[in-house]
Design a protein around this motif. Structure first.
Motif: not given
Length: 485
Positions: A426, A472, A476, A479-480
Motif C-alpha cells: 500500500d 485493484s 482503490e 479514489r482514496d
C-alpha cells in the motif's frame, strides 16, 4: 419408402491391465514394444506346463460384473474353447461359457447420449485369456506372445442399440468404467480394446421384442477403435438397406465381415450359417472354486467412485455446470488432476475453468495427455494462489502457465525470472499515486466534473511501476487520494 430399424449388439474385448501377471501364467502383464519379452513356458504351451489362476484378475472381473448389475455365479469354472490358430499354440483358449455361468450374466447399465439417459442390456461378461498378436506381411507373418495369456474381459450385449451413436456412447461409458474402477487402462492405442459388432435391420413397424422379426445378422470382426465402430455400423446399415431396397436382402446369408480402414467398407470374410462348434468342456487343469459371500461383498465394497458419481458430485456439491462436469469426468486422468487440485484447497469453479478453458485446449492442440505435461496439481494451485495473493494478475497467470508447460519450470521461478511479481504494498503504490496526482491537479478537477480521467491516472501508475502495481489496489488508492483533496 419403407423405414428400417437397426439392431446392434457388441462384443467388447478389454484387456485387464491392472494386474502384475497374466491370467494363467507368471509372465508380466505389462505393455512393451519389445516382442516376446513377457512370456513363460505356459504361454507357449510347452509340455508339462499347467495354468494357475490369477486371483486379482478374477476379482477385477467380478467387480466389472457387479458394476454392470449382473448376477454372479456360485462357483467359478473355466472351459476350453477348441480351435486351432497360430496365435493359440495349445490349440484351445481357456475361457468361460454360459454353462456353467461366467463371472456375470443378465445385467444392464445406464449410459448418456447427449442429454438422454439410456439403458444397455448385458447378456454376459466373462474372463478369458488373450491370444498372441499377429502381424501379416507379404510372404510371411510374425507372432508376438506378449499378449498371449493377458487377462481379457469379453462383454456381450443384447441387440440393444439402434444407431452408431448409441453404440459408441455405450463403449465410451464402458471404457470410463474400466478406467475409473482400476480394471484396465482401456487404451486402444495399446491394443487393449477390440470390438466385434453385430448388425441387422428390420422393418420399423415390426415388434423388436419378437426375435422372429429380426433380420439377418452380420458380424464385423476385430474393429480396433470407436471411430471405426461408428463408421463400420453406419456403412453396414446403409449396405443392408440397399439390399432391402433392391430385393436382395433375403438372399444374404448370416456372415462374418471385416472393416477395411482404407476403403471404409466392410468386406466379406466367411459365411456363418450355424454357430461354430467349439466343443466346449470344463478345463480339467483348473478346479472349480466357490465364491464366498464375504469375498463377493468385499469386492462390492471396493468399487470406487465412478465417472457418473463424480459428475453428480461436481454438479450438486461443487456447483459446476453439467457441461463442465461432463468434460472433466470424461477422462479419468483429467478428473484425477482436478480432484487433487481441489484437495489442495483450490476454488472448485476456478480450478474447473482452468482445466476446461486453458489446459484442455493446450492438450488437444498438442495431442498430449495430462500425464505427459510438466504441470502438476500443486503447480496449478500455486499459480491460482499467486493471483489470489495479488502477486500476479489474472492476465499474467495464463502467461505463467504457458511458460511452465513450455519451459518446464516451477511457477515461482517463472515469476521471478520474468520479473512479474506485482507490487501490492500500500505505501509504495500510495507514494506513486500521490506523485501522479500532484503533477496533474487540473485532471483531478476534470474527474470531479464527470470527465473520464481516472483511467489516465491508473495508466500513469502502471507506467511508473512497469505494469507491476496491483490494478485493484491501485484503483482503490487513487479514489482514496482524490477524495482527500
Amino acid at each position: 419408402m419403407t423405414k428400417y430399424k437397426a439392431l446392434i449388439g457388441i462384443e467388447m474385448h478389454c484387456e485387464i491391465s491392472e494386474t502384475n501377471t497374466k491370467v494363467f501364467s507368471s509372465a508380466k502383464n505389462t505393455y512393451t514394444d519389445i516382442p516376446n519379452s513377457n512370456i513363460r513356458p505356459v504361454d507357449m504351451a510347452f509340455p508339462g506346463t499347467l495354468p494357475v489362476v490369477n486371483k486379482e484378475a478374477v476379482r477385477k472381473a467380478l467387480m466389472a460384473s457387479m458394476i454392470l448389475n449382473c448376477k454372479q455365479p456360485e462357483y467359478i469354472y473355466f472351459e476350453r474353447k477348441n480351435y486351432y490358430y497360430p496365435d493359440l499354440p495349445k490349440g484351445y483358449q481357456i475361457t468361460q461359457e454360459t454353462k456353467p455361468a461366467p463371472v456375470g450374466i443378465y445385467g444392464e447399465i445406464k449410459y448418456e447420449l447427449g442429454d438422454e439417459v439410456r439403458i444397455a442390456k448385458i447378456n454376459n461378461i466373462h474372463l478369458e485369456e488373450d491370444t498372441a498378436g499377429m502381424n501379416h506381411y507379404d510372404g510371411y507373418s510374425t507372432l508376438d506372445y506378449n499378449r498371449a495369456g493377458v487377462p481379457l474381459l469379453e462383454l456381450v450385449t443384447e441387440p440393444t442399440f439402434h444407431s452408431a451413436e448409441e453404440t459408441v456412447a455405450f463403449l465410451e461409458t464402458m471404457r470410463s468404467i474400466y478406467q475409473y474402477a482400476g480394471i484396465s487402462e482401456a487404451d486402444s492405442k495399446k491394443g487393449q480394446i477390440r470390438c466385434d459388432v453385430n448388425v441387422s435391420i428390420m422393418d420399423e413397424s415390426l415388434d423388436e421384442t419378437n426375435p422372429d422379426n429380426y433380420g439377418t445378422k452380420v458380424e464385423i470382426k476385430g474393429v480396433n477403435s470407436f471411430s471405426a465402430v461408428r463408421d463400420a455400423i453406419n456403412y453396414e446399415i446403409n449396405r443392408q438397406i440397399e439390399l432391402k431396397e433392391t430385393n436382395k436382402y433375403d438372399e444374404m446369408e448370416q456372415q462374418t465381415r471385416r472393416w477395411d480402414e482404407t476403403s471404409c467398407t466392410t468386406i466379406y470374410m466367411r459365411g456363418k450359417v450355424d454357430a461354430i462348434d467349439y466343443k466346449y468342456f470344463v478345463e480339467p487343469n483348473i478346479p472349480k472354486f466357490k465364491l464366498s459371500d464375504s469375498w463377493i461383498e468385499s469386492i462390492r465394497a471396493e468399487i470406487p467412485e465412478l465417472a457418473s458419481d463424480r459428475k453428480l458430485k461436481y454438479i450438486n456439491e461443487y456447483g459446476l455446470s453439467e457441461y463442465d462436469s461432463t468434460i472433466i469426468v470424461k477422462e479419468k486422468d483429467i478428473s484425477d488432476f482436478y480432484e487433487e487440485t481441489v484437495k489442495l484447497g483450490a476454488d472448485v469453479k476456478k480450478s474447473a475453468n482452468w482445466l476446461t478453458s486453458v489446459i484442455l485446449g493446450y492438450l488437444n492442440k498438442n495431442e498430449f495427455g495430462i500425464k505427459d505435461i510438466y504441470l502438476t496439481p500443486n503447480m496449478l494451485f500455486e499459480i491460482m494462489d499467486l493471483v489470489e495473493s495479488g502477486k500476479i494478475s489474472s492476465k499474467q497467470s495464463k502467461e505463467v502457465l504457458m511458460h511452465v508447460l513450455d519451459d518446464k519450470k516451477e511457477p515461482s521461478k517463472i515469476v521471478k525470472e520474468l520479473g512479474m511479481e506485482q507490487i501490492s504494498d500500500d505505501a509504495t503504490i500510495r507514494d506513486i499515486v500521490t506523485k501522479v496526482l500532484d503533477e496533474h491537479p487540473d485532471l483531478i478537477e476534470d474527474h470531479r466534473k464527470g470527465k473520464n480521467t481516472f483511467d489516465f491516472f491508473v495508466g500513469q501508475v502502471m507506467k511508473a511501476t512497469r505494469g507491476k502495481a496491483n490494478p485493484s489496489l491501485t484503483a482503490e488508492i487513487i479514489r482514496d487520494e482524490i477524495d482527500k483533496r
